[in-house]
Design an enzyme around this catalytic site. Structure first.
Site, PDB file in Angstrom:
ATOM      1  N   SER A  96      13.583  -2.236-102.090  1.00 44.70           N
ATOM      2  CA  SER A  96      12.465  -2.795-101.339  1.00 44.70           C
ATOM      3  C   SER A  96      11.734  -3.865-102.140  1.00 44.70           C
ATOM      4  O   SER A  96      11.328  -3.634-103.278  1.00 44.70           O
ATOM      5  CB  SER A  96      11.474  -1.701-100.958  1.00 44.70           C
ATOM      6  N   ASP A 141       4.916  -6.677 -94.037  1.00 45.53           N
ATOM      7  CA  ASP A 141       5.349  -5.952 -95.236  1.00 45.53           C
ATOM      8  C   ASP A 141       5.574  -6.888 -96.411  1.00 45.53           C
ATOM      9  O   ASP A 141       6.515  -6.709 -97.196  1.00 45.53           O
ATOM     10  CB  ASP A 141       6.614  -5.134 -94.960  1.00 45.53           C
ATOM     11  N   HIS A 177       4.610  -2.180 -98.742  1.00 44.29           N
ATOM     12  CA  HIS A 177       4.696  -0.725 -98.864  1.00 44.29           C
ATOM     13  C   HIS A 177       5.010  -0.279-100.288  1.00 44.29           C
ATOM     14  O   HIS A 177       4.840   0.892-100.627  1.00 44.29           O
ATOM     15  CB  HIS A 177       5.708  -0.148 -97.876  1.00 44.29           C
TER      16      HIS A 177
END
Length: 471
Positions: free
Chosen positions: A221, A146, A116
């Site tokens: 992230s 992911d 992402h």
């Protein structure tokens, strides 16, 4: 972001100075020797050893918008195949800036981060802790876990890197360390413990996250979660916004399994049994006359799918696939999804209370909602896409093979094969999978006119089409 001082620091209390003493030359105060006292339990040596491999990932991205005149999918097909249902108009949306984290896993500049973070990226720039910066290209990405792999451009072959550790060896309560780029604050460090293992947060069918209370915020992230040996045992991925101290990381063992496919193939082709399953409950076990408590009950089989062809039946309870015990439907999905298509596996089932073992050759898991269409194999799809201008995929409902992408002006476009077309027959060969169709198309004689039997999207009536095969 507004920063404020934290007030008084621990250990800063002021005490009155002692009264001054007078000394003579013959009576000097003896000097107190300097002693270096080690800081008990400090993580500083660990941080110093690994932080050079942790990077900031800066992304310029645009949301894709259909180009003017581009072929559009029929209603419902975009969602079914995970392809964008986009409006006509400009080819690209406005530029958006994004920040994330990542980490280098080899000296030549192979970087891991979240999907992402780099999805829809037009440019990726990676900054190292020492100030150096490199452009990067996306080698591969997997939306379902992911995970994405980047390669730094023009990077020297002596970059700092870290190794993937064994996430299965981590216990609840083991200490962990997170480093990343939260809110653009580069090389921020936080620590905590493993709070739970194998968490299913309903983000996708392959959820098996490590949960940690190490502080993770937006911008973390893609960053690493380390054990105390300096090995990466997870990739920080998700947080619960309404809570404090609840973060989730993709286990390193899952990343290790996917890495060769992402690096070499750019995507993950997953094994597929072609069935829908649900957890075996005590009530279901009783209704089926079984004395077992765990397993996956087959609720529905895709006609013509791998499981149906191998002899699996509705109400069979799958208890084991090869050497992997099956305790739930989610466990079955994860176990099979980590296997490669075309692999032959032993599926152990209970049927009417009696054990059976069937050999099943796995198919390729079709694209699901929210993910791009996955071809059966790269070599199968390349001739169809490059020479004929279309991409094929197995139908999600097991009906056969669908045309999922068509290039404007291509032979497939001229033959009136819009996306969503069901391909029934190629020449004299009936086809039931994208693999069979691609092989039949590849064998077509250059310069010939190939007869196809199709079913247009939204229609139940088969039609014939003539496909010109380029010389």
């Amino acid at each position: 972001m507004v920063l404020a001082a934290c007030g008084q620091a621990i250990g800063s209390t002021a005490f009155p100075s002692p009264p001054a003493r007078t000394t003579s030359a013959s009576q000097e105060t003896p000097a107190i020797p300097s002693v270096s006292v080690p800081t008990p339990g400090s993580l500083a040596p660990l941080v110093e050893s690994v932080k050079g491999a942790v990077v900031n990932v800066e992304v310029q991205a645009r949301e894709p918008v259909a180009a003017r005149g581009q072929l559009r999918l029929p209603p419902g097909w975009a969602e079914q195949f995970g392809l964008p249902e986009l409006p006509q108009g400009n080819a690209r949306g406005p530029v958006q800036q994004g920040l994330g984290s990542g980490f280098i896993i080899d000296a030549k500049g192979l970087v891991l981060t979240n999907n992402h973070v780099v999805e829809n990226a037009e440019r990726v720039r990676v900054k190292l802790d020492d100030g150096r910066a490199f452009d990067a290209r996306v080698l591969g990405r997997d939306p379902l876990t992911d995970v994405a792999v980047l390669q730094l451009e023009d990077a020297p072959g002596e970059l700092p890197f870290v190794k993937l550790g064994d996430s299965d060896a981590m216990r609840v309560g083991d200490f962990v360390l997170a480093i990343g780029n939260p809110f653009g604050l580069a090389s921020s460090v936080s620590s905590g413990i493993v709070s739970a293992r194998a968490r299913d947060i309903h983000a996708g069918p392959y959820d098996e996250f490590l949960q940690t209370d190490a502080a993770i915020n937006p911008g973390n992230s893609g960053g690493p979660l380390f054990n105390l040996k300096g090995e990466v045992i997870g990739m920080n991925t998700a947080i619960v916004r309404e809570a404090t101290g609840i973060g989730f990381a993709v286990p390193s063992n899952l990343i290790h399994t996917l890495l060769p496919r992402l690096e070499k193939e750019g995507a993950v082709r997953r094994g597929w049994l072609g069935l829908a399953a649900q957890d075996l409950t005590p009530d279901l076990a009783r209704a089926l006359g079984l004395n077992v408590e765990k397993g996956a009950v087959i609720a529905d089989l895709n006609p013509g799918g791998p499981g149906a062809r191998a002899g699996l039946q509705d109400n069979d309870v799958i208890t084991q696939v090869d050497d992997t015990p099956i305790v739930s439907a989610g466990n079955l999905t994860r176990a099979v999804g980590l296997m490669r298509p075309d692999t032959q596996v032993d599926v152990h089932v209970l049927r009417e209370g009696k054990p059976r073992e069937l050999k099943v050759t796995l198919g390729t898991r079709p694209a699901q909602r929210g993910e791009p269409a996955v071809p059966t194999r790269e070599e199968d799809s390349a001739p169809a896409k490059g020479r004929l201008g279309m991409r094929l995929a197995d139908d999600p409902e097991g009906q056969g093979v669908r045309v999922v992408q068509v290039e404007p002006g291509s032979p497939a476009d001229r033959a009136e094969l819009p996306p969503g077309t069901l391909l029934i027959q190629v020449g004299e060969q009936k086809v039931a999978s994208a693999r069979e169709a691609a092989e039949a198309l590849r064998s077509a004689k250059p310069g010939s006119m190939l007869l196809l039997r199709i079913q247009p999207p939204g229609s139940d009536v088969p039609l014939l089409r003539a496909l010109p095969v380029p010389s």
